[in-house]
Write an enzyme that holds these catalytic residues in place. Sequence first.
Site, short mmCIF file in Angstrom:
data_model
loop_
_atom_site.label_atom_id
_atom_site.label_comp_id
_atom_site.label_asym_id
_atom_site.label_seq_id
_atom_site.Cartn_x
_atom_site.Cartn_y
_atom_site.Cartn_z
N GLU A 1 8.17 -2.41 -20.78
CA GLU A 1 9.25 -2.69 -19.82
C GLU A 1 10.64 -2.15 -20.21
O GLU A 1 11.60 -2.90 -20.31
CB GLU A 1 9.33 -4.21 -19.59
N GLU B 1 -2.49 -5.76 -16.36
CA GLU B 1 -2.18 -7.20 -16.24
C GLU B 1 -2.44 -7.68 -14.82
O GLU B 1 -1.66 -8.43 -14.23
CB GLU B 1 -0.71 -7.46 -16.64
C1 GLA Z 1 4.69 -9.43 -18.75
C2 GLA Z 1 4.21 -9.20 -20.16
C3 GLA Z 1 3.03 -10.04 -20.49
C4 GLA Z 1 3.15 -11.42 -19.93
C5 GLA Z 1 3.36 -11.35 -18.47
C6 GLA Z 1 3.38 -12.74 -17.89
O1 GLA Z 1 4.01 -8.69 -17.84
O2 GLA Z 1 3.91 -7.87 -20.45
O3 GLA Z 1 2.92 -10.15 -21.86
O4 GLA Z 1 4.19 -12.13 -20.55
O5 GLA Z 1 4.60 -10.72 -18.29
O6 GLA Z 1 2.64 -13.67 -18.57
#
Ligand code: GLA
Length: 366
Positions: free
Chosen positions: A152, A257
């Site tokens: 990020e 994710e």
């Molecule tokens: C972000 C992070 C993850 C996690 C998600 C929510 O995407 O990369 O590690 O914390 O948020 O759980």
Amino acid sequence: MKSLAIVILTAAAAQAQTASTLKDAFRGVFRVGAAVNQAQFEERDPAGGRIIAAQFNTISPENVLKWQAIHPRPDVYNFEPADEYVAFGEKHQMFIIGHCLVWHSQTPRWVFEDADGKPLTRDVLLDRMHDHIKTVVGRYRGRIAGWDVVNEAVNEDGTMRQSPWYKIIGDDFLLKAFQFAHEADPQAELYYNDYNLENEAKRKGALALIRKLKSAGAPVTAIGLQDHDKLDTPPLRQEADTIEAFHALGVKVNITELDVDVLPRTARQNTADVSVTAAGGAGSNPYVEGLPDEMQQALAKRYADLFRVFLEHRDAITRVTFWGITDGDSWLNNFPTRGRTNYPLLFDRQGRAKPAFDAVIRTASQ
Ligand code: GLA
């Protein structure tokens, strides 16, 4: 030739049709994984553990490898949970992911400060980053197969996030992080991971970033699209365009994710920024008693649509990872509004496969 091709195709379709697990349905296409929590890999959640062992062939650690968990104080490393996570993955012969080395969030404040609380200089912060990466990646060398090296780093408008990493080191903090990780484990795959890369402005910024990293020689294997999705966003066309745009840079694309938030929006923006919180007004938690059938079907359709896009891009995608196992495990019960009842995954709170699970499996044979 033609009839041979038909026979092969039919055989593949038959395999997918009979497959009752995610990893079998997509075998040879891409790996399918999930983020696991401590109770699961410490085998205190046997039901969750059974689903993981049966369904997935890759795992990611939900929290235990984040900086604040594994390196809470300057001279303290807390390796035990991460050791257990890796041992669990090996026991089940999983492709084991490390998440994540350099992030602005879930990173203690001391990382960026000297003993008097003053901001570090570039060189000292680089040394600290180097030590951390060398220690953590080095410990699991040859066992953790792929690392989210930087998480990020880009803002929604495509500019660089003004994180302490960026502000203190400058924009080569990413190049350095990739170099340090590669030095610590030359065999490991190395990833840049982010959310909302489907949005045009952010995508453009991230594409420019990856181009720049690649031309500086950074060993980037793949881009992680987090895909914290909603029922209606990102649109499928945007998802496809994003996968294609990154793949065209000569990197693989992983879905890292995946989940689909089914609850009413409470935050102004669509974001997966974990620091965002939003109050829940009336009507913001409508499915406490269960998800109505119509929503269940909408979720199943959304998942099937997404997997069709992933399948169409099988040459780019090597892994699709869900962020959690059952609906009860999901961070989306508390984000961005605390204490709601969400249904973002393929298994319900009792660990039973939902219609969305069947819909995903079916896409493999279509
Ligand atoms: C972000 C992070 C993850 C996690 C998600 C929510 O995407 O990369 O590690 O914390 O948020 O759980």
